[in-house]
Structure formats: C-alpha cells, structure tokens
Design an enzyme around this catalytic site. Structure first.
Site, short mmCIF file in Angstrom:
data_model
loop_
_atom_site.label_atom_id
_atom_site.label_comp_id
_atom_site.label_asym_id
_atom_site.label_seq_id
_atom_site.Cartn_x
_atom_site.Cartn_y
_atom_site.Cartn_z
CB SER A 191 -9.36 5.08 22.46
OG SER A 191 -8.01 5.44 22.53
NE ARG B 209 1.98 5.88 22.48
CZ ARG B 209 2.87 6.29 23.39
NH1 ARG B 209 3.80 5.45 23.85
NH2 ARG B 209 2.83 7.51 23.86
NE ARG C 127 1.90 13.58 21.75
CZ ARG C 127 1.44 12.84 20.75
NH1 ARG C 127 1.00 13.43 19.65
NH2 ARG C 127 1.43 11.54 20.82
CB THR D 142 -6.75 7.29 24.86
OG1 THR D 142 -6.08 8.42 25.31
CG2 THR D 142 -8.21 7.56 24.76
CE1 TYR E 104 -10.91 10.10 20.77
CE2 TYR E 104 -8.85 9.51 21.83
CZ TYR E 104 -9.86 9.22 20.94
OH TYR E 104 -9.82 8.05 20.23
CE1 TYR F 105 -11.59 -0.10 17.28
CE2 TYR F 105 -11.36 2.18 16.60
CZ TYR F 105 -12.08 1.01 16.62
OH TYR F 105 -13.29 0.94 15.97
CE LYS G 45 -13.55 7.47 20.90
NZ LYS G 45 -14.49 6.99 19.89
CG ASP H 188 3.24 11.41 24.15
OD1 ASP H 188 2.10 11.02 23.84
OD2 ASP H 188 4.07 11.83 23.32
C1 UD1 Z 1 -2.64 9.23 20.07
C2 UD1 Z 1 -3.52 9.78 21.16
C3 UD1 Z 1 -4.51 8.71 21.53
C4 UD1 Z 1 -5.31 8.28 20.30
C5 UD1 Z 1 -4.34 7.79 19.23
C6 UD1 Z 1 -5.02 7.41 17.93
C7 UD1 Z 1 -2.14 11.40 22.42
C8 UD1 Z 1 -1.42 11.68 23.70
N1 UD1 Z 1 -2.70 10.17 22.31
O1 UD1 Z 1 -1.95 8.10 20.60
O2 UD1 Z 1 -5.38 9.19 22.52
O3 UD1 Z 1 -6.21 7.25 20.64
O4 UD1 Z 1 -3.41 8.83 18.96
O5 UD1 Z 1 -5.52 8.50 17.25
O6 UD1 Z 1 -2.20 12.22 21.51
N2 UD1 Z 1 5.39 10.97 18.27
C9 UD1 Z 1 6.51 11.72 18.00
N3 UD1 Z 1 6.41 12.78 17.16
C10 UD1 Z 1 5.22 13.13 16.57
C11 UD1 Z 1 4.07 12.35 16.83
C12 UD1 Z 1 4.20 11.27 17.69
O7 UD1 Z 1 7.59 11.45 18.53
O8 UD1 Z 1 5.18 14.12 15.82
C13 UD1 Z 1 5.51 9.81 19.16
C14 UD1 Z 1 4.66 9.90 20.40
O9 UD1 Z 1 5.35 10.54 21.45
C15 UD1 Z 1 4.38 8.41 20.67
C16 UD1 Z 1 4.34 7.78 19.29
O10 UD1 Z 1 5.04 8.68 18.44
O11 UD1 Z 1 5.43 7.84 21.39
C17 UD1 Z 1 2.94 7.59 18.74
O12 UD1 Z 1 2.25 8.84 18.80
P1 UD1 Z 1 0.82 9.03 18.10
O13 UD1 Z 1 0.84 8.48 16.74
O14 UD1 Z 1 0.42 10.47 18.27
O15 UD1 Z 1 -0.13 8.09 18.94
P2 UD1 Z 1 -0.39 8.05 20.53
O16 UD1 Z 1 0.15 9.22 21.21
O17 UD1 Z 1 0.03 6.71 21.03
#
Ligand code: UD1
Length: 351
Positions: free
Chosen positions: A138, A245, A307, A140, A162, A191, A166, A310
């Site tokens: 990942s 992202r 969060r 991550t 997590y 990924y 990895k 993030d």
């Molecule tokens: C998350 C995980 C990452 C994992 C990936 C795939 C975290 C910090 N990272 O990535 O380790 O490999 O999922 O499963 O959890 N967002 C909102 N509101 C929400 C949800 C997300 O604003 O309710 C925003 C987040 O701040 C971010 C973006 O949407 O900017 C994408 O978030 P998310 O889909 O959770 O993915 P990641 O955080 O990039």
C-alpha cells in the site's frame, strides 16, 4: 494452463483480479476466510464470464474456505492442486485486514493476520517449491511529501499499525529474496486508492458495516443510506482546501496484477516494488462534484476536523510500473463514478 493461488480472492480487489485472470486463461485457486468478503462475488465473476464469452469457467475456479493463520488451511490448497496435477505456480497475496482505525485499536490482531498469516503462507510456498509471489502492499508505507509524486525509492515510514504490517511484509520478502536470489520472483505492488467497480455492476466494493473510505460513502449518500459526507478538513494546502488522492479504477488495478504476474513469470528471478496508481490527483471536492455531474445525483457534504494521520497530497509516480509492465491505467474518474454508481444501484445492500 498456469495455476495461480489468490489469497483473499473473494474480496474487492481479489474478485476483480479473479475475473481478469480467468479472462486471460489462468486456472485459479482461491483461499478466503470470508470474514470481510462474500462467496457471491465469485459466483458473479462466473456470471460475467458466462455472459461475455458464453463459457462456463466453473472448473477453472477452485474455492477453499480457510484462514492464513492456520497453516493447515493453506497446505490443503497446495495439496489439492498437486493431487489434480495443477501445481500452483504463483501466489497473489491479497488476504489481510485493511482498516487504519481498527489497526490502531487492535494492533495484535493486525500483526497476527497480516504478518503471521504471510509467514505461514511463505512457509508452505517454500515447502511446495512455489517461489513466485505478488504481494498487495500500500502507498500507506510511504512517508508523505508535500505536493510531490511518490516514487518507489522514497522513504518509507508508516504511521499506523496497518501500514507497519505492510512494510514489515515487504522487508520479510526482501530477506527471503536475498536468501535465494536465483530462485524467487517477487513483486510488491503499492496500491494508491482503489475504487470503482466492474462495468457489469455485478462485482464491486461491499464493505461490511459503515465504510471508512471516501468512495463507498459517496455511493451510500447518493442512494440515501447515509445523509451526507463529512469532509475531513477544509484548510489543507491544496487548491480547494480538501485532500488530494490518486484514485485508481479497480479494473486498472486488477489488470496491473496480470501484467506484474506475466512480467515475473517471463523474466529472470528478481524482486520489484511498483506503485500502482494513475499519477493524477483528485481532491475530495472534485471527486464529489464529478460524481454528481456524471450520475445526476446530489451529494450533500459538510466540513469536520482533519482526520488524524491524513495527508494533503498522496499521488503516485507510476512511471516505473508503466515502463517495465505493458500496463497503463485506461479509466478515468468519470468511469470510476459511473461504474461505482451502477454497482451501488444494482446492489443497494451489497452482495
Ligand atoms: C485510506 C487509508 C490507507 C489505505 C486506503 C485504502 C487512512 C489514513 N488511510 O487511504 O492506509 O491504504 O484507505 O483502503 O485511513 N475523506 C473524507 N471523509 C470521509 C472519508 C475520507 O473527507 O468520510 C477524505 C480523506 O481525508 C482523504 C480522501 O477522502 O483526503 C480519501 O480518504 P480514504 O478513502 O479514507 O483513503 P485514504 O485516507 O487515502
């Protein structure tokens, strides 16, 4: 026909990769505990193939219920494959837990599943002389940078259990490779953000309970299961203040696995680490707006605190993957929104 074992093959990325492998003529073995997945995903993979090619590939898909924490469950698959003269040539190792927040609350559980489970798998692979593996890592694992694409040589420094599991598996694989470099073929695929669904609407992401990730929440808000998106932060150092992202269509990702596997099996033994992303960033607001426009739906949102853990900007430099694999993502954010919505509408309650 080559036999491939997929651990966690009934999950989101696993099921789409099963489809691509079967389409490419592979024989597949799947081991899945079904704790976060459904048997129906693979039934639907067969339906898609039946419809598209008018072929019943049921006999090319060998299913085993099992948990990588039990070494006997893994051995049973290798044994069975040998018995029917279809020895497993390579493993694609998806199985693992993937919620960041859950990993902080239950680190032991994450280490046991993701790390110990992989040790068991590798022991059995060695025993059966199977030394080809593609591992689901990942983005991550990276220490993030401000507004710069991440490349495979960048520093790794995961900030949650997590991500630690990895990176630990990547390090374990490196040691194994170094112990017998003329024998092992290993690919670690990092990924970025896998989203979307197969265009048929028959397979897609079906998280149990409330999803944590952005995209499944967008589709749930659109269909009325959730009332709004809570955007984590409006003051990130990005043009519209929301996080950026690299969202990659799950079918592009699954095709990346086929290309990686083909590359490993035809080249000399080696270990490679590849970013699987599109190289393009999309902000939370842009993603929501695109989804609304493409699907003609409304996605209410409000802003909440950032969060923890993030980052502003997580986007792949995918040039290495593109240069060595004959692979390139071909679907864009619009396709992701269209296919993801189709999946949600056709399956409002998941599988
Ligand atoms: C998350 C995980 C990452 C994992 C990936 C795939 C975290 C910090 N990272 O990535 O380790 O490999 O999922 O499963 O959890 N967002 C909102 N509101 C929400 C949800 C997300 O604003 O309710 C925003 C987040 O701040 C971010 C973006 O949407 O900017 C994408 O978030 P998310 O889909 O959770 O993915 P990641 O955080 O990039």
């Amino acid at each position: 026909m080559k036999s491939i074992l997929l651990t966690g093959g009934a999950g989101f990325i696993g099921s789409h990769t099963c489809l691509s492998l079967l389409e490419n003529g592979y024989e597949i073995f799947v081991i899945d505990s079904y704790i976060n997945s459904s048997r129906k995903s693979l039934e639907n993979v067969l339906k898609i193939l039946k419809k598209k090619y008018n072929r019943n590939l049921k006999n090319s898909l060998n299913l085993f219920e099992g948990d990588l924490k039990n070494v006997r469950d893994i051995e049973a698959v290798f044994q069975k494959a040998n018995e029917v003269n279809k020895s497993i040539e390579a493993v694609i190792h998806f199985a693992g837990l993937k919620s960041v927040s859950e990993s902080m609350a239950y680190p032991l559980c994450y280490w046991e599943n993701n790390f110990y489970g992989t040790i068991n798998l590798l022991k059995i692979m060695e025993k059966y002389n199977c030394k080809n593996i593609v591992f689901s890592s990942s983005a991550t694992v990276y220490q993030t940078k401000i507004n710069q694409l991440l490349n495979e040589r960048d520093k790794c420094s995961p900030v949650n259990p997590y991500g630690q599991t990895k990176l630990a598996v990547e390090k374990l694989l490196k040691d194994i490779y170094k112990s017998a470099p003329s024998e092992w073929r290993i690919a670690c695929l990092r990924y970025f953000n896998p989203v979307g669904a197969h265009e048929s609407g028959l397979i897609g992401e079906a998280p149990f309970g409330k999803p944590n990730n952005l995209f499944p929440q967008i589709t749930k808000v659109a269909i009325g299961i959730m009332s709004e998106i809570k955007i984590f932060g409006s003051d990130w150092p990005t043009p519209d203040g929301t996080g950026i992202r690299d969202y990659i269509h799950v079918m592009d990702l699954s095709e990346g696995h086929i290309s990686s596997l083909n590359y490993l099996l035809k080249e000399k033994p080696q270990m490679i680490t590849l970013n699987l992303g599109t190289g393009k960033g999309t902000s939370v607001k842009e993603f929501i707006r695109t989804f609304e426009k493409i699907n003609n739906v409304e996605i209410p949102f409000s802003f909440v605190e950032r969060r923890p853990g993030d980052n502003a900007f997580v986007v792949a430099d995918n040039s290495f993957a593109k240069s060595i694999l004959s692979w390139e993502p071909s679907r864009n954010i619009e396709d992701i929104c269209r296919n993801g919505w189709n999946w949600q509408v056709m399956n409002p309650d998941g599988y």
